[in-house]
Write an enzyme that holds these catalytic residues in place. Structure first.
Site, PDB file in Angstrom:
ATOM      1  N   GLU A 183       2.924   1.842  -3.845  1.00 16.58           N
ATOM      2  CA  GLU A 183       4.311   2.330  -3.682  1.00 16.58           C
ATOM      3  C   GLU A 183       5.381   1.381  -4.211  1.00 16.58           C
ATOM      4  OE1 GLU A 183       4.529   3.324   0.495  1.00 16.58           O
ATOM      5  OE2 GLU A 183       2.918   4.784   0.323  1.00 16.58           O
ATOM      6  N   GLU A 223      -5.388  10.025  -0.181  1.00 12.68           N
ATOM      7  CA  GLU A 223      -4.534  10.346   0.969  1.00 12.68           C
ATOM      8  C   GLU A 223      -4.155  11.827   1.034  1.00 12.68           C
ATOM      9  OE1 GLU A 223      -1.476   7.447   1.662  1.00 12.68           O
ATOM     10  OE2 GLU A 223      -2.528   5.917   0.532  1.00 12.68           O
TER      11      GLU A 223
HETATM   12  C1  GLA Z   1       1.056   5.688   2.880  1.00 10.11           C
HETATM   13  C2  GLA Z   1       0.081   4.527   2.829  1.00 10.11           C
HETATM   14  C3  GLA Z   1      -1.075   4.746   3.738  1.00 10.11           C
HETATM   15  C4  GLA Z   1      -0.649   5.296   5.065  1.00 10.11           C
HETATM   16  C5  GLA Z   1       0.144   6.537   4.884  1.00 10.11           C
HETATM   17  C6  GLA Z   1       0.518   7.114   6.213  1.00 10.11           C
HETATM   18  O1  GLA Z   1       0.693   6.749   2.166  1.00 10.11           O
HETATM   19  O2  GLA Z   1      -0.405   4.255   1.546  1.00 10.11           O
HETATM   20  O3  GLA Z   1      -1.726   3.540   3.940  1.00 10.11           O
HETATM   21  O4  GLA Z   1       0.095   4.344   5.774  1.00 10.11           O
HETATM   22  O5  GLA Z   1       1.295   6.173   4.171  1.00 10.11           O
HETATM   23  O6  GLA Z   1      -0.459   7.004   7.173  1.00 10.11           O
END
Ligand code: GLA
Length: 378
Positions: A165, A270
């Site tokens: 990020e 994710e």
């Molecule tokens: C982001 C992070 C993850 C996690 C999610 C929410 O996407 O990369 O590690 O913290 O948020 O759980």
């Protein structure tokens, strides 16, 4: 280890082809029963594990993971605030169990995450008097952190989310403390330190909302620059925190194509699909006072209406149709959690709601979407 896994995958594919031939001869159709069987030879199918699953305290969930998935990532225990809470203290207890679990079950192991502006301990950026550290000190700390963590699992963790990020939705680089103190070089340095620590691990950049056009372009700009500087980046993780409407399949596809045209592998990381109303869309209505809980924002406390299940299944089917279409570019699709009960979406962006974002229900039973997406592979 990676070679061994690829050989195993190849053998599985051969086995499946042999099976298909045998079934054809018997005038029968092979039916994959689990996710990992269905997607074998296409991409790894993974799940993020929490502490109870890693330690085996949630036995049913751990068994579900073994049965359905062939890739794992740790939801929290490898984040810097957990694995490196103080400058001289590392806590490898849970990460060691996590890596051992992946190995024992022959799974693809992703390390998440090395450098991220969130869930990072304050000591990283401060000296003993609480003053901001110099550029040199932060680079040294970053290097120690990356080399200690990656070095410990050298040859065992297959891939790392090296930087998480770093790009904002408008495409600019995030003005994180790493950026403010080191400058944008921190990204290149992080990849270089990781490669030094384990030359065989694949190294990724990972981010959310990668289908927003400005963000996609920002990531492409950042990666091109890294590549020009010779930084060792192998892939991009597209976090898949989606909802029923957004992002569109067309924009997601543009990002898959844009990232793979950089010569990189693409992961869908994710993945979860919220069915709850979005406070951002409702802003100005019930949630005008921030993202506080309200009954209106938590409409499915006692179960999902059929119409929502239908929309949910359709959306997962659309997503997996896209992933299958680009299976030559995508190495792994990973869900952020195992069952609906342990998804972070029940508490974010509003605490205490009941969401249904994953493929297994609160009792670890497969939801109907499992069958819908497995059917796509037949
Ligand atoms: C982001 C992070 C993850 C996690 C999610 C929410 O996407 O990369 O590690 O913290 O948020 O759980």
């Amino acid at each position: 280890m990676k070679r061994t896994k690829r050989i195993i995958t190849l053998l599985c594919i051969c086995g499946i082809i042999a099976g298909i031939t045998a079934c054809k001869n018997n005038n029968d159709t092979p039916e994959a029963k689990t996710l990992k069987e269905a997607f074998s030879g296409k991409f790894y199918i993974g799940a993020a594990l929490n502490e109870r699953q890693i330690s085996g305290r949630s036995r049913d969930e751990t068994e579900l993971v073994k049965k359905q998935f062939n890739a794992v990532v740790a939801e929290n225990c490898m984040k810097s605030e957990r694995i490196h809470p103080e400058e001289d203290t590392y806590d490898f207890s849970l990460p060691d169990k996590f890596v051992a679990f992946g190995e024992e079950n022959g799974m693809w192991i992703n390390g998440h995450t090395l450098i991220w502006h969130s869930q990072v301990p304050e000591w990283f950026f401060e000296d003993s008097s609480g003053n901001t550290v110099s550029r040199d000190v932060l680079i040294r700390r970053m290097k120690d952190h990356i080399q200690t963590v990656v070095g410990r699992y050298k040859g065992r963790v297959d891939t790392w989310d090296v930087v998480n990020e770093a790009v904002l939705d408008n495409g600019e680089l995030r003005k994180s403390k790493f950026y403010e103190i080191i400058g944008e070089d921190y990204i290149r340095l992080a990849f270089e330190f990781a490669r030094e620590a384990d030359p065989d691990a694949e190294l990724y950049y990972n981010d959310y909302s990668t289908a927003i056009p400005e963000k996609r372009e920002g990531i492409v700009r950042m990666v091109k620059k890294l590549q020009e500087q010779g930084a060792p980046i192998d892939g991009i993780g597209m976090q898949g925190h989606v909802d029923i409407k957004a992002p569109s399949i067309a924009e997601l596809e543009k990002s898959i194509l844009a990232f793979s045209s950089l010569g990189l592998r693409v992961m869908i990381t994710e993945l979860d699909l919220s069915v709850l109303p979005s406070p951002w869309e409702m802003a100005g209505a019930e949630v005008s006072s921030g993202f506080e809980y309200s009954e209106e924002m938590d409409p499915y406390k006692t179960g999902l209406p059929d119409s929502v299940t239908v929309a949910f299944n359709r959306r997962y089917t659309d997503l997996f149709s896209l992933f299958l279409k680009h299976q030559d570019k995508i190495d792994r699709v990973t869900f952020w959690g195992v069952n609906d009960g342990n998804s972070w979406k029940n508490n974010w962006p509003i605490r205490g709601r009941t969401d249904y974002p994953l493929l297994f229900d609160r009792n670890n039973r497969p939801r109907s979407a499992v069958d819908s997406i497995i059917r796509l592979t037949r």
